[in-house]
Structure formats: C-alpha cells, structure tokens
Enzyme design. Structure first.
Site, PDB file in Angstrom:
ATOM      1  N   ASP A 127       7.838  70.732  17.890  1.00  0.00           N
ATOM      2  CA  ASP A 127       8.024  69.671  17.798  1.00  0.00           C
ATOM      3  C   ASP A 127       7.137  68.982  18.165  1.00  0.00           C
ATOM      4  O   ASP A 127       6.874  67.566  18.108  1.00  0.00           O
ATOM      5  CB  ASP A 127       8.418  69.495  19.915  1.00  0.00           C
ATOM      6  N   ARG A 171      12.711  67.567  20.783  1.00  0.00           N
ATOM      7  CA  ARG A 171      12.805  67.771  22.275  1.00  0.00           C
ATOM      8  C   ARG A 171      12.827  65.240  23.193  1.00  0.00           C
ATOM      9  O   ARG A 171      13.111  64.729  22.001  1.00  0.00           O
ATOM     10  CB  ARG A 171      12.232  68.274  23.891  1.00  0.00           C
ATOM     11  N   GLN A 273      15.866  74.097  12.321  1.00  0.00           N
ATOM     12  CA  GLN A 273      14.615  74.020  11.592  1.00  0.00           C
ATOM     13  C   GLN A 273      13.726  75.220  12.038  1.00  0.00           C
ATOM     14  O   GLN A 273      12.596  74.813  11.913  1.00  0.00           O
ATOM     15  CB  GLN A 273      14.624  72.958  13.062  1.00  0.00           C
ATOM     16  N   ARG A 274      13.997  75.685  13.093  1.00  0.00           N
ATOM     17  CA  ARG A 274      13.569  76.613  13.205  1.00  0.00           C
ATOM     18  C   ARG A 274      12.927  77.682  13.282  1.00  0.00           C
ATOM     19  O   ARG A 274      12.838  79.138  13.362  1.00  0.00           O
ATOM     20  CB  ARG A 274      13.767  76.892  15.189  1.00  0.00           C
TER      21      ARG A 274
END
Ligand code: F6P
Length: 341
Positions: A127, A171, A273-274
């Site tokens: 993030d 987030r 994405q992770r």
C-alpha cells in the site's frame, strides 16, 4: 546477539529478501544468531520459533511470500499479550526483535517498545502508506503487476469498444492506483483520498470513446463517490479492526454502462498484487532494510524503524511511522488528472 525476526500483516514481495539481508549482515558482521518466529505476532505470543541461519535463507531472495509465514494476530487484543511475548523472548534468550510489517504490525512493535521490549521495525506493504519512509517494499512489485494488467485490459477493451475497470488494492491510500494509473495512461484514476464525482468520471469515459479509444480506468478498492453511495464493504473486520474493502469497480462498471450505453466490465486484481517474485527495486530495498535493521539493533536504537529517504536508509521513530497514514497528496493526484479523459 540472538535476534528474533517476524513478518506480520498482509504479506508482500520482498519479505524474504529482507530476512536474508538481516541474517547475512548479522552472522557475517557481528556473529549473531537468529530465531525466526512463525506467522507474525502469533510466533512470539505462542513461542512458535525456529532457528534461522545462512542455510535457511539460501535461495530465498527471489521468492515471494515469507518463509516465516504471516498473520494478522494482534497481541494487544489478547489479555496479557505483551507480557507473554516478553516471557517467551526471555525463555528463548532473544536479546532483540526485528518486526517487519505495516502500520498494524509496527503499531504493536511500538507498544512493545514502550513496554521496554527491545524492538526495531522494518516497513513493508504494497500500500506504501507508512509515514516516515519514501517507499515501502512490495509497492513497486504491486504497481508493476497492476500496470501489466491495465496494459492487457487496454487491448481487449479496444477490440470490443468497452470500458474496462481495473480495481487495485491499497486500502485507504491510493498510491497503487495513482502510480499504476499514471504508468498505464488510464482515462481516470479513482483514489480514496478524493471522492469521485460520477458525472466527471462519465465525462472522461465518453471523451475517450469520442477520441476513438476504449477507456481503461484504474480504481482503488477504497475509492468512494462524493455522494457516498457506491462504496461496497463486506462489513467484515480483521483483528486490527479494518473493514474488508472491495467491489467498487463492479458497481462503477454497472453505473457507467447505464450512463454511457456502452458495455463496461471490471476486474479485481486482488491478491495477485501481493504474490510472486519481487521486482528488482523491491529486492534491493528490502535487502538494504534488512542490513540496516541489524545495524540499528547493534547501535541499540530500539523503537526505531529503518526508512528510505531519497536514496539513503535512515532511522525514524516507530511513533512517527505509525502515527498518521501517508496518503496521496492533492498535488500528486492533480498530476495524474492532466491525462484523464
Ligand atoms: O495492506 C495490504 C492489503 O493487501 C490491502 O491492500 C488490502 O486491503 C488488504 O491487505 C487485504 O487483506 P487480506 O489479505 O487480509 O484480505
């Protein structure tokens, strides 16, 4: 020294590179011994640990995820959590702890530091929302994945004369959307920091169609309309009290289809994405953070977090890092806005 290491919160590419950096620096530079705690704060809370030596970190540099495992266990929610951690560290003869995490994990690290536990923080999160550091590792990889996705969505969108929406994580901070939207030439980028006006977004989409192209929009999972009517939340919360976000892309696609009369589809990139290997940038940043975290331990700088400022690695207080969320400032959003429509 015997140094304990844990990785907490949502995983991200580069965690293994950071662990490897610590072990190499500590073993070769100081003759340290490492103890790896499993699954974030669950490890020290439940005394779940294993030795971490040079052999254990051999070959892990390019691997996504974390060999230590991760979790969102919050010891501050467990009665006597801090005392249990202190007792377990003493039983394992751990002299200092390095906690790798985002605002939640490092918030616990700060509480432990205030309770007298020797701890140093390492910032990570896709993030990029931690204050005190220019970048966190994991972010560059996530942006790369989102850009590749947006590029791919563009070619199929053009073939079918459709709007395509790419919903990305982040987030309450729009960094992933901002960077991936700018890098992929999005017709609009929607971020949580600036509630979007549906009329404006519709105008960008129509302008793109009028120019003979299909619009690709990059939308942050936390984006919400001015009226507050389109944000979708499951209502579920994790152990740190965060609402699980997602679904705004789908709602927006339906609304844009209705308003423009053109097909609109959305894709949620989610955990893609992770996962997977870290980018070269993240490998280098994570490795440097790992090296400098061990140096901070030996300097006795407990309560500090290693951070990137410009191209240098510095130490900042954990309180500075977790005090306020680093969000996208209006001037950065305005830069992206030049290309909307
Ligand atoms: O903080 C990293 C992050 O990937 C956010 O972008 C996202 O909102 C959240 O974690 C998802 O968490 P989980 O994997 O627990 O669903």
């Amino acid at each position: 020294m015997r140094i304990g290491v844990l990785t907490g919160g949502g995983d991200c590419p580069g965690l293994n590179a950071a662990i490897r950096g610590m072990v190499h620096r500590g073993v070769k530079g100081f003759g340290d011994v490492f103890t790896g705690f499993r699954d974030g704060w669950r490890g020290p809370l439940e005394r779940d640990a294993a030795p971490l030596d040079l052999e254990a970190v051999d070959g892990i540099l390019p691997l996504g995820g974390t060999i230590l495992g991760s979790s969102r266990t919050n010891p501050l929610k467990t009665g006597g959590g801090i005392d249990r951690i202190r007792e377990n560290l003493a039983a394992l003869e751990v002299d200092a702890l390095i906690a790798v995490g985002g605002e939640d994990t490092l918030g616990v690290a700060l509480a432990l530091h205030e309770a007298g536990v020797p701890v140093v923080g390492v910032p990570k999160t896709i993030d990029n929302d931690l204050s005190g550091t220019d970048y966190t590792f994991g972010f560059d990889t996530a942006v790369g994945i989102a850009v590749e996705a947006a590029d791919r969505l563009r070619t199929t969108a053009e073939s079918h004369h459709r709007t395509l929406i790419c919903e990305v994580m982040g987030r309450h901070a729009g960094w992933i959307a901002l960077h991936s939207g700018m890098a992929s030439g999005a017709a609009a980028v929607l971020v949580p920091e600036r509630p979007f006006d549906l009329d404006e977004v519709t105008a960008h989409v129509e302008a793109r169609f009028q120019a003979g192209h299909a619009p690709v929009l990059v939308v942050s999972e936390g984006a919400r309309p001015v009226e507050g009517s389109l944000e979708l939340q499951t209502g579920e919360r994790d152990a740190f009290g965060h609402v699980r976000l997602g679904g705004v892309g789908e709602r927006l696609a339906g609304e844009l289809e209705r308003r423009t009369g053109r097909e609109a589809r959305s894709v949620v990139l989610g955990h893609l994405q992770r996962g997977g290997p870290p980018s070269a940038f993240d490998r280098v940043l994570a490795t440097r953070f790992g090296l400098h975290a061990v140096d901070a331990v030996h300097a006795g700088e407990y309560g500090a977090m290693v951070a990137l400022r410009g191209t240098g690695i510095v130490r900042v207080g954990l309180a500075e890092a977790v005090g306020t969320l680093k969000t996208v400032p209006p001037e950065r959003y305005a830069e992206a806005g030049v290309f909307f429509g």
